[in-house]
Enzyme design. Structure first.
Site, mmCIF file in Angstrom:
data_model
loop_
_atom_site.group_PDB
_atom_site.id
_atom_site.type_symbol
_atom_site.label_atom_id
_atom_site.label_comp_id
_atom_site.label_asym_id
_atom_site.label_seq_id
_atom_site.Cartn_x
_atom_site.Cartn_y
_atom_site.Cartn_z
ATOM 1 N N PRO A 29 0.840 -1.208 0.000
ATOM 2 C CA PRO A 29 0.000 0.000 0.000
ATOM 3 C C PRO A 29 0.875 1.258 0.000
ATOM 4 O O PRO A 29 1.824 1.356 0.755
ATOM 5 C CB PRO A 29 -0.787 -0.118 1.316
ATOM 6 C CG PRO A 29 -0.024 -1.091 2.158
ATOM 7 C CD PRO A 29 0.706 -1.993 1.224
ATOM 8 N N CYS A 31 0.407 5.535 -0.145
ATOM 9 C CA CYS A 31 -0.340 6.794 -0.232
ATOM 10 C C CYS A 31 0.133 7.600 -1.429
ATOM 11 O O CYS A 31 1.335 7.716 -1.672
ATOM 12 C CB CYS A 31 -0.099 7.643 1.008
ATOM 13 S SG CYS A 31 -1.000 7.056 2.432
ATOM 14 N N ALA A 65 -3.376 3.546 2.009
ATOM 15 C CA ALA A 65 -4.142 3.614 3.250
ATOM 16 C C ALA A 65 -5.435 4.373 2.959
ATOM 17 O O ALA A 65 -5.412 5.536 2.552
ATOM 18 C CB ALA A 65 -3.331 4.334 4.326
ATOM 19 N N GLN A 107 -6.465 -1.396 1.684
ATOM 20 C CA GLN A 107 -5.943 -1.224 3.037
ATOM 21 C C GLN A 107 -6.834 -0.238 3.768
ATOM 22 O O GLN A 107 -6.884 0.937 3.406
ATOM 23 C CB GLN A 107 -4.498 -0.715 3.025
ATOM 24 C CG GLN A 107 -3.928 -0.655 4.440
ATOM 25 C CD GLN A 107 -2.561 -0.012 4.558
ATOM 26 O OE1 GLN A 107 -2.357 1.109 4.062
ATOM 27 N NE2 GLN A 107 -1.624 -0.689 5.192
ATOM 28 N N TYR A 191 0.031 4.429 13.235
ATOM 29 C CA TYR A 191 -1.330 4.960 13.091
ATOM 30 C C TYR A 191 -2.222 4.409 14.214
ATOM 31 O O TYR A 191 -1.749 3.723 15.109
ATOM 32 C CB TYR A 191 -1.853 4.687 11.674
ATOM 33 C CG TYR A 191 -0.991 5.426 10.658
ATOM 34 C CD1 TYR A 191 -0.973 6.825 10.640
ATOM 35 C CD2 TYR A 191 -0.136 4.744 9.799
ATOM 36 C CE1 TYR A 191 -0.143 7.509 9.767
ATOM 37 C CE2 TYR A 191 0.695 5.433 8.919
ATOM 38 C CZ TYR A 191 0.693 6.819 8.905
ATOM 39 O OH TYR A 191 1.514 7.504 8.058
ATOM 40 N N LEU A 314 12.501 -2.869 1.180
ATOM 41 C CA LEU A 314 13.703 -2.959 0.361
ATOM 42 C C LEU A 314 13.925 -4.355 -0.196
ATOM 43 O O LEU A 314 15.032 -4.892 -0.146
ATOM 44 C CB LEU A 314 14.928 -2.456 1.131
ATOM 45 C CG LEU A 314 14.965 -0.925 1.309
ATOM 46 C CD1 LEU A 314 16.185 -0.492 2.125
ATOM 47 C CD2 LEU A 314 14.984 -0.210 -0.043
ATOM 48 N N GLY A 336 7.148 -2.145 -2.776
ATOM 49 C CA GLY A 336 6.715 -0.751 -2.722
ATOM 50 C C GLY A 336 7.417 0.106 -3.763
ATOM 51 O O GLY A 336 7.011 0.162 -4.938
HETATM 52 C C1 FMN Z 1 5.029 6.780 -1.364
HETATM 53 C C2 FMN Z 1 4.815 5.795 -0.258
HETATM 54 C C3 FMN Z 1 3.579 5.753 0.389
HETATM 55 C C4 FMN Z 1 3.342 4.801 1.380
HETATM 56 N N1 FMN Z 1 2.082 4.703 1.921
HETATM 57 C C5 FMN Z 1 1.787 3.653 2.728
HETATM 58 C C6 FMN Z 1 0.447 3.370 3.090
HETATM 59 O O1 FMN Z 1 -0.495 4.022 2.640
HETATM 60 N N2 FMN Z 1 0.215 2.327 3.926
HETATM 61 C C7 FMN Z 1 1.242 1.532 4.394
HETATM 62 O O2 FMN Z 1 0.991 0.605 5.155
HETATM 63 N N3 FMN Z 1 2.517 1.771 4.024
HETATM 64 C C8 FMN Z 1 2.808 2.766 3.196
HETATM 65 N N4 FMN Z 1 4.090 2.945 2.734
HETATM 66 C C9 FMN Z 1 5.112 1.930 3.082
HETATM 67 C C10 FMN Z 1 5.204 0.864 1.995
HETATM 68 O O3 FMN Z 1 4.002 0.111 1.903
HETATM 69 C C11 FMN Z 1 6.365 -0.115 2.249
HETATM 70 O O4 FMN Z 1 6.114 -0.814 3.447
HETATM 71 C C12 FMN Z 1 7.700 0.602 2.351
HETATM 72 O O5 FMN Z 1 7.870 1.546 1.317
HETATM 73 C C13 FMN Z 1 8.863 -0.371 2.320
HETATM 74 O O6 FMN Z 1 8.814 -1.166 1.161
HETATM 75 P P1 FMN Z 1 9.709 -0.819 -0.142
HETATM 76 O O7 FMN Z 1 11.144 -0.759 0.315
HETATM 77 O O8 FMN Z 1 9.443 -1.958 -1.097
HETATM 78 O O9 FMN Z 1 9.257 0.489 -0.667
HETATM 79 C C14 FMN Z 1 4.371 3.908 1.780
HETATM 80 C C15 FMN Z 1 5.617 4.001 1.157
HETATM 81 C C16 FMN Z 1 5.838 4.910 0.137
HETATM 82 C C17 FMN Z 1 7.183 4.912 -0.546
#
Ligand code: FMN
Length: 371
Positions: A29, A31, A65, A107, A191, A314, A336
């Protein structure tokens, strides 16, 4: 040898049938802060953004979210699911994802004391949006700011907590009406639900605090209320922060106990394992796959249940994702930022892992790209 990442996975459901998802690459997820109208109604941006992941071959595409009530938004520009106009806009996204062979997840979230903040976009200030700029008063487990720099939240009383639980159930009903296949309760990243879970932010002395049983009560009540309205043929999941990365905070052992209870008593069959987000400035050793050991802990702790555990954080490369799954540390991965950079991440990963061209999860319109 078939790549584990591209073996279909069944997310268990209460009716026993399960939801088959075409592969184990899920979209995390994220935002978007893309709603200019500040009305919580997903826009064309969301359709194109999430639709691209469905065309790009991911098995499960999860929305940002999505707030269960207006004051539960992180920023004024977030998506919601507290009215029918929002539901109908979500339905369009779901239809597109389904047409592309992806499962669609939502979510559901409540930001609590981390609500009413400026969108995380370039050039925007940090901190709380004031009332003059359409900010709102926030709620949490106790009175006071959840993090330095945020406006103080007001503690929810028991009636207020019941309203939040009802809001989750109402949003879950609308999520079903919108056609979502999977619902993920957001209990991570500092949250509202996490504010209640963690001893760092929940010093209540009533039945919603005062020990682990009390601190987990809101999360358990939300899961129970959602379960009642969320159909038995659709999987119910939760996202947790498995540690606050702070001594004396919420930790992986408590996470495992909560996940087990939610699985046994409320039919929560998918746990997406993130970390952190509650205490600003916590020392987090960020690096490739840095949260995977937490997913591995939950996978081991939940052995014997049919709960699906996904790892996130990551995980950027196909071989890395494959190793997480092949070594049994998780059953799926959530991707992500790598997906933001390349919405075709899943198709590219499939090609890299030797999936035959005819079986790539790409949209047929893109066949000439010749992955
Ligand atoms: C732009 C952005 C928005 C995010 N919004 C949410 C969100 O709405 N809900 C959530 O649980 N995590 C959110 N995250 C966290 C990601 O879901 C993820 O857990 C985090 O970026 C680590 O994974 P990654 O290294 O693959 O990016 C967000 C991350 C990014 C980069």
């Amino acid at each position: 040898m078939t790549a584990r990442l591209f073996e279909p996975i069944t997310l268990p459901t209460a009716d026993g049938a399960g939801l088959r998802v075409r592969n184990r690459a899920f979209v995390a997820p994220m935002c978007q802060y893309a709603i200019d109208a500040e009305d919580g109604v997903p826009t064309d941006w969301h359709l194109v953004h999430l639709g691209a992941f469905a065309s790009g071959g991911f098995g499960l595409v999860v929305t940002e979210a999505t707030a269960v009530e207006a004051r539960g938004r992180i920023s004024p520009r977030d998506a919601g699911l507290w009215n029918d106009a929002q539901r109908d806009a979500h339905a369009r996204i779901v239809r597109f994802a389904h047409a592309r062979g992806a499962a669609a997840g939502v979510q559901l979230a409540h930001a609590g004391g981390k609500g009413s903040t400026y969108p995380s976009l370039p050039g925007r200030p940090l901190g709380t949006v004031p009332a003059a700029e359409r900010g709102w008063p926030t709620v949490s487990a106790v009175d006071g700011p959840v993090q330095p720099g945020l406006a103080p939240a007001t503690a929810l009383d028991e009636a207020g907590i019941a309203d939040v639980v009802d809001a989750f159930a109402d949003a879950a009903r609308r999520a079903d009406e919108a056609g979502y296949d999977v619902l993920q309760i957001h209990a991570a990243h500092g949250y509202l639900l996490h504010q209640f879970l963690s001893p760092l932010t929940n010093t209540r002395t009533d039945g919603y605090g005062a020990g682990e049983e009390g601190r987990t009560r809101l999360a358990r009540e939300v899961a129970a209320a959602v379960r009642k309205v969320w159909p038995s043929h659709k999987p119910l999941g939760i996202r947790i922060s498995a540690t606050d990365w702070v001594e004396g905070g919420w930790d992986v052992a408590a996470s495992a106990r909560l996940a087990r209870t939610l699985a046994d008593e409320h039919g929560v069959t998918w746990v997406d394992v993130s970390t952190g987000g509650l205490q600003a400035g916590a020392a987090i050793p960020v690096g490739p796959g840095y949260q995977v050991p937490y997913a591995a802990h939950l996978t081991a702790a939940l052995a014997g249940t049919d709960t699906v555990v996904s790892a996130v954080g990551l995980i950027e490369h196909a071989a890395q994702a494959e190793t997480v799954l092949a070594t049994g540390q998780a059953h799926a991965v959530s991707i992500g930022r790598a997906a933001l950079r390349n919405p075709h991440w899943a198709t590219e990963a499939a090609a890299a892992l030797g999936v035959p061209a005819a079986d790539l999860p790409r949209a047929e319109q893109y066949w000439r790209a010749r992955w």
